[in-house]
Design an enzyme around this catalytic site. Structure first.
Site, short mmCIF file in Angstrom:
data_model
loop_
_atom_site.label_atom_id
_atom_site.label_comp_id
_atom_site.label_asym_id
_atom_site.label_seq_id
_atom_site.Cartn_x
_atom_site.Cartn_y
_atom_site.Cartn_z
N GLU A 128 47.61 7.64 -9.61
CA GLU A 128 48.76 8.36 -10.33
C GLU A 128 48.53 10.24 -10.10
OE1 GLU A 128 50.27 7.79 -12.87
OE2 GLU A 128 51.13 5.32 -12.39
N GLU A 239 50.38 -1.81 -11.70
CA GLU A 239 51.10 -1.65 -13.16
C GLU A 239 52.35 -1.85 -13.39
OE1 GLU A 239 50.70 1.79 -15.63
OE2 GLU A 239 49.16 2.64 -14.71
#
Length: 460
Positions: A128, A239
């Site tokens: 991320e 995720e």
């Protein structure tokens, strides 16, 4: 005896390309204390023996480094070897600690060699980072990120490090939010990786109708958008999840019942078909975060908070989620970028208010290094060190508050057709699990091998 051996060989072939299913694992507990080998082993063992499941036997790591050390190898690695748990390794790329991550990677390869090599299913360079480097990430005080050009250099460095080692054949990817992947300013990273790691949380898409009733649709749309930019590269679900407790986000309510619904409608179709690492096995030990995503409570157990058996997963839910995640059959590159992007117009105006949680238990700290507090609180500290500088922020937001999940530019050739293409998505048009990215179904060559074995059995 010969029949038994041939049958066993056929079954080995049939399961050799099974999709990986597991959980995300940080290097710390929720009180910021370190996890050690015994802790990781206990978690891996519990995941393998969860009641109602076939076992979650893979682990995604965020860092190669043991908590509170400079470059010691994370003790999840010997734990995985002891528990025969496969690994999606992660190197934390933000905050200036990449040299230490590389050192730990080299040490792990040297120390564990083939024992490690046979368990590693992929390496993620960063997690991320592009989101944290975006306007949205800065507004959320999400921490320090990395610009796409720097991330590409890190990916090249990792390729160089593993060349000629026990990890030489391991594929390399990057994990980010779906709306970071669809941001055309990050297209260089798409080109540099072997696969794209998808992080998506409908729970946090609070600028949209994000109740649990709409969660599956939001998930499918975001995966389809990611596939549109991925072209013929696989998309792994790295995720996703739904919280069992905590504050609401827009229409989304955190509850055990809703977490089960999300598991049934989104998770069950993925498990065994697409490489998937769920968030999260346990995040409430010893303290419970807000929100909390753990499927077991504060005491580590093989008994989950809700039924994981997937018996309530419907065919319609399964085919829809499968189609959204579809790429090419395993071992095949049949779906090109132009095909994959053709259906993106249907979702060109969809967006997330927040495509990800701005926290997570056990990740490296808010400042983007492994020496942080181990937790992303819902609203991290707004200190200057916790935010990217203005010059480091990507020119396009991965997710604007006004609508589009991608930036306004046309981006790469894989995405240029998003706003103008017509017709249904090539991915969405298939309900066959064989079309999964990272599919457990057999590739043509593997299927042929299995057929040949059974023909031999029939002839005996």
């Amino acid at each position: 005896m010969q029949l038994a051996q041939l049958a066993a060989f056929a079954m080995t072939l049939a399961t050799s390309e099974a999709a990986y299913q597991g959980f995300n694992y940080g290097n710390k507990f929720s009180d910021e204390s370190s996890k050690f080998q015994a802790d990781f082993e206990a978690e891996f063992k519990a995941a393998k023996n969860l009641v109602g499941t076939s076992g979650f036997t893979s682990a995604r790591l965020y860092t190669m480094i043991q908590a509170y050390s400079t470059s010691d190898v994370i003790e999840a690695i010997p734990a995985a070897i002891a528990q025969d748990t496969s690994l999606l390794l992660g190197l934390w790329a933000s905050g200036g600690g990449m040299d230490n991550e590389i050192t730990a990677l080299k040490t792990a390869i040297s120390q564990y060699g083939e024992e490690l090599g046979k368990l590693v299913v992929g390496i993620s360079v960063g997690s991320e980072d592009l989101y944290r480097n975006s306007v949205e990430g800065a507004e959320a005080d999400a921490g320090v990120g990395v610009n796409p050009d720097e991330l590409v250099e890190y990916i090249k460095e990792v390729r160089s490090v593993i060349a000629g080692t026990a990890l030489a054949d391991v594929s390399i990817g990057h994990v980010d939010t779906w709306d970071s992947w669809t941001n055309s300013s990050n297209s260089a990273v798409v080109e540099a990786v072997d696969w794209l790691g998808f992080d998506g949380y409908p729970f946090f898409q609070s600028s949209m109708a994000n109740s649990i009733d709409n969660a599956k649709t939001l998930f499918e749309e975001s995966v389809a958008k990611t596939k549109a930019v991925a072209g013929d590269k696989e998309v792994w679900i790295t995720e996703t999840g739904w919280p069992v407790s905590g504050d609401s986000q827009g229409d989304a309510v955190a509850s055990i019942a809703n977490a089960k619904t999300f598991w049934d409608e989104v998770g069950c179709p993925l498990f065994g078909n697409v490489n998937t690492w769920w968030y999260i096995l346990q995040d409430a030990s010893p303290t419970t975060p807000n929100p909390s995503f753990g499927i077991v409570g504060s005491t580590l157990s093989t008994t989950p908070l809700f039924d994981l058996s997937c018996k309530n997963s419907t065919t319609s839910s399964s085919s829809a989620v499968v189609s959204a995640a579809a790429s090419s059959a395993a071992g095949s590159k049949a779906v090109g970028s132009s095909q994959a992007s053709s259906g993106a117009a249907a979702w060109a105006t969809s967006a997330s208010g927040s495509a990800k949680p701005t926290f997570t238990v056990g990740r490296p700290g808010v400042n983007g290094t492994v020496f942080g507090n181990g937790t992303y609180p819902l609203r991290p500290s707004g200190s200057a060190s916790a935010r990217p500088s203005a010059g480091a922020i990507s020119s396009g937001s991965g997710s604007s508050s006004s609508g589009s999940g991608s930036s306004g530019s046309t981006g790469t050739s894989a995405t240029s057709g998003q706003s103008s293409s017509s017709g249904s998505s090539a991915a969405a048009g298939s309900s066959s699990p064989a079309a999964f990215s990272g599919a457990s179904t057999l590739s043509g060559s593997l299927f042929g091998a299995v057929v040949a074995v059974f023909m031999t059995l029939a002839a005996l």
